[in-house]
Write a protein that holds these residues in place. Sequence first.
Motif, PDB file in Angstrom:
ATOM      1  N   SER A 132      -1.182   0.705   0.822  1.00 56.52           N
ATOM      2  CA  SER A 132      -1.178   1.436  -0.445  1.00 56.52           C
ATOM      3  C   SER A 132      -1.777   2.827  -0.290  1.00 56.52           C
ATOM      4  O   SER A 132      -1.971   3.536  -1.269  1.00 56.52           O
ATOM      5  CB  SER A 132      -1.933   0.641  -1.513  1.00 56.52           C
ATOM      6  OG  SER A 132      -3.246   0.432  -1.092  1.00 56.52           O
ATOM      7  N   VAL A 133      -2.049   3.233   0.937  1.00 56.78           N
ATOM      8  CA  VAL A 133      -2.562   4.568   1.238  1.00 56.78           C
ATOM      9  C   VAL A 133      -1.375   5.478   1.573  1.00 56.78           C
ATOM     10  O   VAL A 133      -0.412   5.049   2.207  1.00 56.78           O
ATOM     11  CB  VAL A 133      -3.541   4.493   2.435  1.00 56.78           C
ATOM     12  CG1 VAL A 133      -4.022   5.859   2.837  1.00 56.78           C
ATOM     13  CG2 VAL A 133      -4.712   3.593   2.098  1.00 56.78           C
ATOM     14  N   GLN A 134      -1.449   6.723   1.139  1.00 57.94           N
ATOM     15  CA  GLN A 134      -0.372   7.688   1.415  1.00 57.94           C
ATOM     16  C   GLN A 134      -0.168   7.864   2.929  1.00 57.94           C
ATOM     17  O   GLN A 134      -1.143   7.832   3.687  1.00 57.94           O
ATOM     18  CB  GLN A 134      -0.729   9.054   0.814  1.00 57.94           C
ATOM     19  CG  GLN A 134      -0.740   9.094  -0.682  1.00 57.94           C
ATOM     20  CD  GLN A 134       0.660   9.084  -1.278  1.00 57.94           C
ATOM     21  OE1 GLN A 134       1.664   9.176  -0.599  1.00 57.94           O
ATOM     22  NE2 GLN A 134       0.706   8.945  -2.580  1.00 57.94           N
ATOM     23  N   SER A 192       7.236   6.866   4.439  1.00 58.57           N
ATOM     24  CA  SER A 192       7.263   6.556   3.012  1.00 58.57           C
ATOM     25  C   SER A 192       8.224   5.387   2.794  1.00 58.57           C
ATOM     26  O   SER A 192       9.230   5.266   3.505  1.00 58.57           O
ATOM     27  CB  SER A 192       7.754   7.800   2.261  1.00 58.57           C
ATOM     28  OG  SER A 192       8.042   7.477   0.936  1.00 58.57           O
ATOM     29  N   PRO A 193       7.966   4.545   1.809  1.00 58.33           N
ATOM     30  CA  PRO A 193       8.826   3.379   1.583  1.00 58.33           C
ATOM     31  C   PRO A 193      10.054   3.670   0.726  1.00 58.33           C
ATOM     32  O   PRO A 193      10.786   2.749   0.380  1.00 58.33           O
ATOM     33  CB  PRO A 193       7.896   2.415   0.848  1.00 58.33           C
ATOM     34  CG  PRO A 193       6.998   3.312   0.081  1.00 58.33           C
ATOM     35  CD  PRO A 193       6.778   4.522   0.959  1.00 58.33           C
ATOM     36  N   ASP A 194      10.320   4.917   0.400  1.00 48.83           N
ATOM     37  CA  ASP A 194      11.330   5.250  -0.591  1.00 48.83           C
ATOM     38  C   ASP A 194      12.775   5.210  -0.103  1.00 48.83           C
ATOM     39  O   ASP A 194      13.681   4.968  -0.893  1.00 48.83           O
ATOM     40  CB  ASP A 194      11.039   6.628  -1.187  1.00 48.83           C
ATOM     41  CG  ASP A 194       9.674   6.663  -1.864  1.00 48.83           C
ATOM     42  OD1 ASP A 194       9.262   5.615  -2.401  1.00 48.83           O
ATOM     43  OD2 ASP A 194       9.044   7.719  -1.837  1.00 48.83           O
ATOM     44  N   SER A 195      13.021   5.456   1.179  1.00 52.62           N
ATOM     45  CA  SER A 195      14.410   5.545   1.640  1.00 52.62           C
ATOM     46  C   SER A 195      15.029   4.155   1.815  1.00 52.62           C
ATOM     47  O   SER A 195      14.331   3.158   2.059  1.00 52.62           O
ATOM     48  CB  SER A 195      14.492   6.312   2.952  1.00 52.62           C
ATOM     49  OG  SER A 195      14.016   5.516   4.011  1.00 52.62           O
ATOM     50  N   GLN A 196      16.319   4.103   1.693  1.00 51.59           N
ATOM     51  CA  GLN A 196      17.047   2.835   1.815  1.00 51.59           C
ATOM     52  C   GLN A 196      16.884   2.206   3.207  1.00 51.59           C
ATOM     53  O   GLN A 196      16.683   0.991   3.301  1.00 51.59           O
ATOM     54  CB  GLN A 196      18.528   3.053   1.466  1.00 51.59           C
ATOM     55  CG  GLN A 196      19.218   1.797   0.985  1.00 51.59           C
ATOM     56  CD  GLN A 196      18.532   1.166  -0.227  1.00 51.59           C
ATOM     57  OE1 GLN A 196      18.145   1.840  -1.169  1.00 51.59           O
ATOM     58  NE2 GLN A 196      18.365  -0.138  -0.190  1.00 51.59           N
ATOM     59  N   THR A 242       3.154   0.017  -2.753  1.00 48.31           N
ATOM     60  CA  THR A 242       3.284   0.403  -1.348  1.00 48.31           C
ATOM     61  C   THR A 242       3.548   1.898  -1.262  1.00 48.31           C
ATOM     62  O   THR A 242       4.502   2.407  -1.852  1.00 48.31           O
ATOM     63  CB  THR A 242       4.433  -0.368  -0.676  1.00 48.31           C
ATOM     64  OG1 THR A 242       4.157  -1.767  -0.748  1.00 48.31           O
ATOM     65  CG2 THR A 242       4.602   0.054   0.769  1.00 48.31           C
ATOM     66  N   ARG A 243       2.690   2.596  -0.544  1.00 47.50           N
ATOM     67  CA  ARG A 243       2.855   4.042  -0.385  1.00 47.50           C
ATOM     68  C   ARG A 243       3.167   4.431   1.056  1.00 47.50           C
ATOM     69  O   ARG A 243       3.693   5.502   1.303  1.00 47.50           O
ATOM     70  CB  ARG A 243       1.597   4.757  -0.861  1.00 47.50           C
ATOM     71  CG  ARG A 243       1.433   4.677  -2.363  1.00 47.50           C
ATOM     72  CD  ARG A 243       0.399   5.679  -2.829  1.00 47.50           C
ATOM     73  NE  ARG A 243       0.432   5.820  -4.275  1.00 47.50           N
ATOM     74  CZ  ARG A 243      -0.367   5.155  -5.096  1.00 47.50           C
ATOM     75  NH1 ARG A 243      -1.244   4.296  -4.621  1.00 47.50           N
ATOM     76  NH2 ARG A 243      -0.285   5.336  -6.399  1.00 47.50           N
ATOM     77  N   ALA A 244       2.819   3.554   2.004  1.00 44.99           N
ATOM     78  CA  ALA A 244       3.098   3.844   3.411  1.00 44.99           C
ATOM     79  C   ALA A 244       3.603   2.583   4.101  1.00 44.99           C
ATOM     80  O   ALA A 244       3.146   1.479   3.816  1.00 44.99           O
ATOM     81  CB  ALA A 244       1.843   4.343   4.111  1.00 44.99           C
ATOM     82  N   VAL A 245       4.545   2.781   4.992  1.00 37.59           N
ATOM     83  CA  VAL A 245       5.075   1.711   5.820  1.00 37.59           C
ATOM     84  C   VAL A 245       4.742   2.083   7.261  1.00 37.59           C
ATOM     85  O   VAL A 245       5.146   3.139   7.746  1.00 37.59           O
ATOM     86  CB  VAL A 245       6.601   1.547   5.630  1.00 37.59           C
ATOM     87  CG1 VAL A 245       7.149   0.461   6.541  1.00 37.59           C
ATOM     88  CG2 VAL A 245       6.927   1.256   4.169  1.00 37.59           C
TER      89      VAL A 245
END
Length: 88
Positions: A68-70, A25-29, A53-56
Amino acid sequence: MGQLKLVNIGFGNIASANRIVSVTSPDSQPVKRLIKISRERNKLIDATYGRRTRAVIVMDSDHVILSSVQPETVAQRLLDQDEVSEED
């Protein structure tokens, strides 16, 4: 070397499944930092088509792909592909 396996990462974009190191997930620092560093090193591939962006996806070549896919969807596609190849 095994056969080439490809996975759909959204909007008709395909990545080499054999070379994926992680899907996060792209959410963490730390992941945001990884994206920034990859952009600076010209190793970032943006496959979001302007969407969120939903997936890295981290590749073994140090490339980072934004999708952009989970992450769960990408992982499920990888698992489904493995099941199909085991049946062959």
